[in-house]
Design a protein around this motif. Structure first.
Motif, PDB file in Angstrom:
ATOM      1  N   THR A  60       0.736  -5.212   3.800  1.00 29.11           N
ATOM      2  CA  THR A  60       1.940  -5.311   4.809  1.00 29.11           C
ATOM      3  C   THR A  60       1.630  -5.384   6.278  1.00 29.11           C
ATOM      4  N   HIS A  68       0.946   0.389   0.827  1.00 24.57           N
ATOM      5  CA  HIS A  68       0.928   1.849   1.664  1.00 24.57           C
ATOM      6  C   HIS A  68      -0.560   2.100   1.849  1.00 24.57           C
ATOM      7  N   GLU A  73      -0.952  -1.272  -7.883  1.00 27.58           N
ATOM      8  CA  GLU A  73      -1.125  -0.784  -6.441  1.00 27.58           C
ATOM      9  C   GLU A  73      -2.338   0.032  -5.878  1.00 27.58           C
ATOM     10  N   SER A 133       7.485 -11.064   5.087  1.00 29.40           N
ATOM     11  CA  SER A 133       7.416  -9.615   4.869  1.00 29.40           C
ATOM     12  C   SER A 133       6.577  -9.357   3.732  1.00 29.40           C
ATOM     13  N   GLY A 134       6.213  -8.110   3.400  1.00 26.90           N
ATOM     14  CA  GLY A 134       5.322  -7.872   2.126  1.00 26.90           C
ATOM     15  C   GLY A 134       6.270  -8.000   0.942  1.00 26.90           C
ATOM     16  N   TYR A 135       7.392  -7.977   0.912  1.00 27.81           N
ATOM     17  CA  TYR A 135       8.258  -8.273  -0.179  1.00 27.81           C
ATOM     18  C   TYR A 135       7.889  -9.688  -0.281  1.00 27.81           C
ATOM     19  N   HIS A 191       6.133  -1.864  -7.398  1.00 25.58           N
ATOM     20  CA  HIS A 191       7.150  -1.963  -6.594  1.00 25.58           C
ATOM     21  C   HIS A 191       8.049  -3.214  -7.025  1.00 25.58           C
ATOM     22  N   LYS A 243       3.802  -1.148   7.780  1.00 23.07           N
ATOM     23  CA  LYS A 243       3.594   0.294   7.472  1.00 23.07           C
ATOM     24  C   LYS A 243       2.661   0.872   8.467  1.00 23.07           C
ATOM     25  N   ASP A 271      -1.696  -4.813  -4.880  1.00 23.77           N
ATOM     26  CA  ASP A 271      -0.955  -4.375  -3.714  1.00 23.77           C
ATOM     27  C   ASP A 271      -1.235  -3.199  -2.924  1.00 23.77           C
TER      28      ASP A 271
HETATM   29  N1  PMP Z   1       4.932  -3.140  -1.857  1.00 28.20           N
HETATM   30  C1  PMP Z   1       5.305  -2.061  -1.718  1.00 28.20           C
HETATM   31  C2  PMP Z   1       4.495  -1.074  -2.646  1.00 28.20           C
HETATM   32  C3  PMP Z   1       6.230  -1.337  -0.953  1.00 28.20           C
HETATM   33  O1  PMP Z   1       6.614   0.043  -0.967  1.00 28.20           O
HETATM   34  C4  PMP Z   1       7.085  -2.367  -0.032  1.00 28.20           C
HETATM   35  C5  PMP Z   1       8.030  -1.907   0.733  1.00 28.20           C
HETATM   36  N2  PMP Z   1       8.478  -0.709   0.897  1.00 28.20           N
HETATM   37  C6  PMP Z   1       6.661  -3.657  -0.205  1.00 28.20           C
HETATM   38  C7  PMP Z   1       5.673  -4.056  -1.014  1.00 28.20           C
HETATM   39  C8  PMP Z   1       7.248  -4.511   0.759  1.00 28.20           C
HETATM   40  O2  PMP Z   1       6.767  -4.804   2.017  1.00 28.20           O
HETATM   41  P1  PMP Z   1       7.531  -4.973   3.212  1.00 28.20           P
HETATM   42  O3  PMP Z   1       8.170  -3.634   3.669  1.00 28.20           O
HETATM   43  O4  PMP Z   1       6.546  -5.375   4.379  1.00 28.20           O
HETATM   44  O5  PMP Z   1       8.541  -6.153   2.804  1.00 28.20           O
END
Ligand code: PMP
Length: 407
Positions: A246, A218, A186, A115-117, A143, A249, A215
């Motif tokens: 990511t 978005h 970001e 995931s991006g997270y 984030h 999105k 990052d």
């Molecule tokens: N970075 C930002 C700025 C985000 O808004 C988000 C998710 N809302 C993430 C990272 C995490 O990405 P992902 O949903 O792919 O886990």
């Protein structure tokens, strides 16, 4: 007597309810070809509603090319990856996806995460460990995944006021020249919808020997040539050390990634626990992401329609005297400023108008900045916008909420 575990959990949730911050999932079924319409199962009986808060910004989660690629991958190699990247979980789809991403950003290499997270958490925490005595300097509105990654790394952390490059410079100046300085920010800030000043930040990084981490979650697929993001749009991509993004999105699938020089990617690949010890992305997700990235590299049509939809909605909201933030991006926040009211408006929109927009409350935004965050896309029709703005105008009158637009 033992610790009252259950009561503690119940108290914690009760506190959120008291503050109006308790989150309720909307039980939805997105149907192929129907997005942004979906079936909502949360009422007395299932019914069609319109989604106004999806991060599938361009509707690529429904795109025929993406779906065809995913079907083909499923039929070719089955469901899961079957292992971590190092233990049998690297498929040819992963390799192709990473090449596609490196090419998108004009970097030597890329690395995918689940995931991006995870990509932010794993990479930033590992940077702290790889760069001895580093300081991680973070934009105030970064984030949560970046905040947590920085925290997990355990290096010294400093926060600069949002997009305030003078404050960033003060911080950089105060740190000994020989110490590594990672500047994390970001491309598009997801709640206020403004852009990070990539050029000024790169200038400061050059001046003070900093290392830049952006990052672009978005922004990828949405801005810049071939959808490569804000740094690409600003012509600063080759001055950014690590770009994170990511696949979930604008690309409409799932997964996260970083791109950088081969040396950086090799080090993160070799040291980041969040990469090493987790089963790799399912190949079917890689296949969908490859198709989506390739399509959005060539086609501007979705981006143009999306920008037109966002411009139209902002103008309509302003025209109706609603407190919309006039963002430069595709994100359209309408300010409410109170968590209980924000939730009440969201509930009424769903119940009475078939409009789904999730209330955004603390800690996602600061207290007092509660809002509804609309993400109009290429598939929202003018009729849907008329319904939305009419409904919001009714509710603003009913709840006696503050009017006028916010600059
Ligand atoms: N970075 C930002 C700025 C985000 O808004 C988000 C998710 N809302 C993430 C990272 C995490 O990405 P992902 O949903 O792919 O886990």
């Amino acid at each position: 007597m033992s610790f009252p575990y259950l009561a503690r959990f119940q108290d914690a949730v009760a506190e959120l309810k008291r503050e109006g911050r308790y989150r309720v999932f909307a039980d939805l079924l997105r149907r192929k070809g129907a997005f942004p319409t979906a079936t909502y199962y949360g009422g007395d009986k299932p019914r069609d509603i319109t989604i106004w808060c999806s991060n599938d910004y361009l509707g690529m989660g429904q795109h025929p090319k993406v779906l065809a690629a995913m079907h083909e991958a499923l039929d070719t190699c089955g469901a899961g990856a079957g292992g971590t990247r190092n233990i049998s979980g690297t498929t040819h789809y992963h390799i192709q996806l990473e090449q596609e991403l490196a090419d998108l950003h004009g970097k030597e290499a890329a690395l995918t995460f689940t995931s991006g997270y995870v990509s932010n958490d794993a990479t930033l925490s590992t940077l702290s460990k790889l760069l001895p005595n580093a300081v991680l300097i973070s934009d105030q509105l970064n984030h949560n995944s970046m905040i947590e990654g920085i925290r997990h790394g355990g290096a010294e952390k400093k926060i600069f006021r949002h997009n305030d490059v003078e404050h960033l410079e003060e911080i950089l100046k105060s740190i000994a020249p020989e110490r590594p300085k990672v500047i994390a920010f970001e491309g598009v800030y997801s709640m206020d919808g403004d852009f990070g000043p990539t050029e000024k930040i790169c200038d400061l990084a050059d001046k003070y020997g900093g290392f830049t981490y952006i990052d672009e979650v978005h922004a990828v697929g949405m801005y810049g040539p071939r959808g490569a993001g804000i740094a690409a749009r600003d012509g600063t991509m080759d001055r950014i050390d690590i770009v994170e993004g990511t696949l979930a999105k604008a690309y409409g699938v799932q997964g996260g990634y970083i791109t950088a020089s081969a040396a950086i990617i090799d080090a993160i690949r070799s040291y980041a626990p969040g990469f090493i010890f987790s089963t790799s992305l399912a190949p079917v997700l890689c296949a969908g992401a490859i198709a989506s990235i390739r399509h959005l590299k060539e086609s501007n049509a979705e981006r143009e329609k999306q920008q037109a939809a966002a411009g139209r909605l902002k103008a309509m909201l302003k025209g109706a005297g609603l407190p919309v933030i006039d963002t430069p991006s595709h994100i359209v926040p309408v300010m409410v400023g109170d968590p209980v009211c924000c939730k009440a408006v969201s509930d009424t929109l769903m119940r009475d108008y078939g409009i789904y927009v999730q209330p955004i409350n603390y800690p996602t935004v600061p207290r007092g900045k509660e809002r509804l965050r609309f993400t109009p896309g290429p598939l929202h029709t003018p009729a849907m916008m008329d319904t939305l703005v009419g409904a919001l105008s009714d509710l603003w009158k009913h709840h006696e909420l503050p009017q006028q637009s916010v600059a």
